[in-house]
Design a protein around this motif. Sequence first.
Motif, PDB file in Angstrom:
ATOM      1  N   MET A   1       0.816  -1.188   0.000  1.00  0.00           N
ATOM      2  CA  MET A   1       0.000   0.000   0.000  1.00  0.00           C
ATOM      3  C   MET A   1       0.863   1.257   0.000  1.00  0.00           C
ATOM      4  O   MET A   1       0.571   2.193  -0.711  1.00  0.00           O
ATOM      5  N   VAL A   2       1.888   1.264   0.838  1.00  0.00           N
ATOM      6  CA  VAL A   2       2.765   2.427   0.927  1.00  0.00           C
ATOM      7  C   VAL A   2       3.491   2.638  -0.395  1.00  0.00           C
ATOM      8  O   VAL A   2       3.637   3.769  -0.865  1.00  0.00           O
ATOM      9  N   ALA A   3       3.918   1.556  -1.028  1.00  0.00           N
ATOM     10  CA  ALA A   3       4.622   1.658  -2.307  1.00  0.00           C
ATOM     11  C   ALA A   3       3.714   2.252  -3.385  1.00  0.00           C
ATOM     12  O   ALA A   3       4.167   3.042  -4.215  1.00  0.00           O
ATOM     13  N   ALA A   4       2.432   1.895  -3.360  1.00  0.00           N
ATOM     14  CA  ALA A   4       1.486   2.422  -4.344  1.00  0.00           C
ATOM     15  C   ALA A   4       1.290   3.925  -4.162  1.00  0.00           C
ATOM     16  O   ALA A   4       1.218   4.676  -5.128  1.00  0.00           O
ATOM     17  N   VAL A   5       1.228   4.367  -2.918  1.00  0.00           N
ATOM     18  CA  VAL A   5       1.062   5.794  -2.637  1.00  0.00           C
ATOM     19  C   VAL A   5       2.298   6.566  -3.069  1.00  0.00           C
ATOM     20  O   VAL A   5       2.216   7.616  -3.701  1.00  0.00           O
ATOM     21  N   GLU A   6       3.455   6.035  -2.747  1.00  0.00           N
ATOM     22  CA  GLU A   6       4.702   6.703  -3.128  1.00  0.00           C
ATOM     23  C   GLU A   6       4.929   6.677  -4.632  1.00  0.00           C
ATOM     24  O   GLU A   6       5.538   7.586  -5.185  1.00  0.00           O
ATOM     25  N   ALA A   7       4.426   5.644  -5.322  1.00  0.00           N
ATOM     26  CA  ALA A   7       4.537   5.582  -6.780  1.00  0.00           C
ATOM     27  C   ALA A   7       3.738   6.701  -7.440  1.00  0.00           C
ATOM     28  O   ALA A   7       4.085   7.164  -8.529  1.00  0.00           O
ATOM     29  N   LEU A   8       2.680   7.138  -6.786  1.00  0.00           N
ATOM     30  CA  LEU A   8       1.873   8.244  -7.303  1.00  0.00           C
ATOM     31  C   LEU A   8       2.500   9.601  -7.018  1.00  0.00           C
ATOM     32  O   LEU A   8       1.989  10.629  -7.454  1.00  0.00           O
ATOM     33  N   GLY A   9       3.589   9.609  -6.263  1.00  0.00           N
ATOM     34  CA  GLY A   9       4.258  10.860  -5.930  1.00  0.00           C
ATOM     35  C   GLY A   9       3.731  11.508  -4.666  1.00  0.00           C
ATOM     36  O   GLY A   9       4.052  12.650  -4.372  1.00  0.00           O
ATOM     37  N   ALA A  10       2.910  10.792  -3.912  1.00  0.00           N
ATOM     38  CA  ALA A  10       2.354  11.328  -2.675  1.00  0.00           C
ATOM     39  C   ALA A  10       3.221  10.894  -1.495  1.00  0.00           C
ATOM     40  O   ALA A  10       4.023   9.976  -1.602  1.00  0.00           O
ATOM     41  N   GLN A  11       3.005  11.549  -0.378  1.00  0.00           N
ATOM     42  CA  GLN A  11       3.747  11.240   0.834  1.00  0.00           C
ATOM     43  C   GLN A  11       2.827  10.532   1.822  1.00  0.00           C
ATOM     44  O   GLN A  11       1.697  10.955   2.038  1.00  0.00           O
ATOM     45  N   VAL A  12       3.304   9.461   2.411  1.00  0.00           N
ATOM     46  CA  VAL A  12       2.526   8.717   3.395  1.00  0.00           C
ATOM     47  C   VAL A  12       2.590   9.475   4.715  1.00  0.00           C
ATOM     48  O   VAL A  12       3.673   9.775   5.206  1.00  0.00           O
ATOM     49  N   VAL A  25       8.724   6.843   9.455  1.00  0.00           N
ATOM     50  CA  VAL A  25       8.966   8.237   9.818  1.00  0.00           C
ATOM     51  C   VAL A  25       7.909   9.090   9.118  1.00  0.00           C
ATOM     52  O   VAL A  25       7.728   8.995   7.904  1.00  0.00           O
ATOM     53  N   ILE A  26       7.197   9.910   9.903  1.00  0.00           N
ATOM     54  CA  ILE A  26       6.142  10.754   9.331  1.00  0.00           C
ATOM     55  C   ILE A  26       6.319  12.183   9.817  1.00  0.00           C
ATOM     56  O   ILE A  26       6.985  12.449  10.809  1.00  0.00           O
ATOM     57  N   ASP A  27       5.675  13.088   9.098  1.00  0.00           N
ATOM     58  CA  ASP A  27       5.638  14.495   9.481  1.00  0.00           C
ATOM     59  C   ASP A  27       4.379  14.718  10.318  1.00  0.00           C
ATOM     60  O   ASP A  27       3.260  14.611   9.814  1.00  0.00           O
ATOM     61  N   ARG A  28       4.535  15.002  11.599  1.00  0.00           N
ATOM     62  CA  ARG A  28       3.388  15.137  12.508  1.00  0.00           C
ATOM     63  C   ARG A  28       2.480  16.304  12.128  1.00  0.00           C
ATOM     64  O   ARG A  28       1.260  16.218  12.239  1.00  0.00           O
ATOM     65  N   ASN A  29       3.061  17.410  11.668  1.00  0.00           N
ATOM     66  CA  ASN A  29       2.240  18.564  11.280  1.00  0.00           C
ATOM     67  C   ASN A  29       1.379  18.236  10.064  1.00  0.00           C
ATOM     68  O   ASN A  29       0.207  18.624   9.996  1.00  0.00           O
ATOM     69  N   LEU A  30       1.950  17.530   9.109  1.00  0.00           N
ATOM     70  CA  LEU A  30       1.192  17.134   7.929  1.00  0.00           C
ATOM     71  C   LEU A  30       0.085  16.155   8.304  1.00  0.00           C
ATOM     72  O   LEU A  30      -1.032  16.218   7.784  1.00  0.00           O
ATOM     73  N   TYR A  31       0.347  15.282   9.265  1.00  0.00           N
ATOM     74  CA  TYR A  31      -0.658  14.335   9.740  1.00  0.00           C
ATOM     75  C   TYR A  31      -1.808  15.067  10.435  1.00  0.00           C
ATOM     76  O   TYR A  31      -2.980  14.735  10.245  1.00  0.00           O
TER      77      TYR A  31
END
Length: 75
Positions: A1-12, A25-31
């Motif tokens: 799932m994560v690979a599919a999102v990143e393949a679209l150019g989006a950030q998980v 590792v995630i960006d808490r502000n973006l979350y």
Amino acid sequence: MVAAVEALGAQVVIPSKKNRLVQRVIDRNLYRDRNKVERFFSRLKQFRRLATCYDKTASSFLAMIHFISALIWLR
């Protein structure tokens, strides 16, 4: 799932589960921003007229979204 999102150019931005060995590792502000948007759409869907799409034209549907957004903002 994560690979599919990143393949679209989006950030998980959804954090991984606590019991996972390798934490993502995630960006808490973006979350937090993503969470605000999801809660806003949830509030919009509470209005039956929007959830069932009673409006016949796109312009009247958009006008209703603007009106309901203003009502939510004023609360």
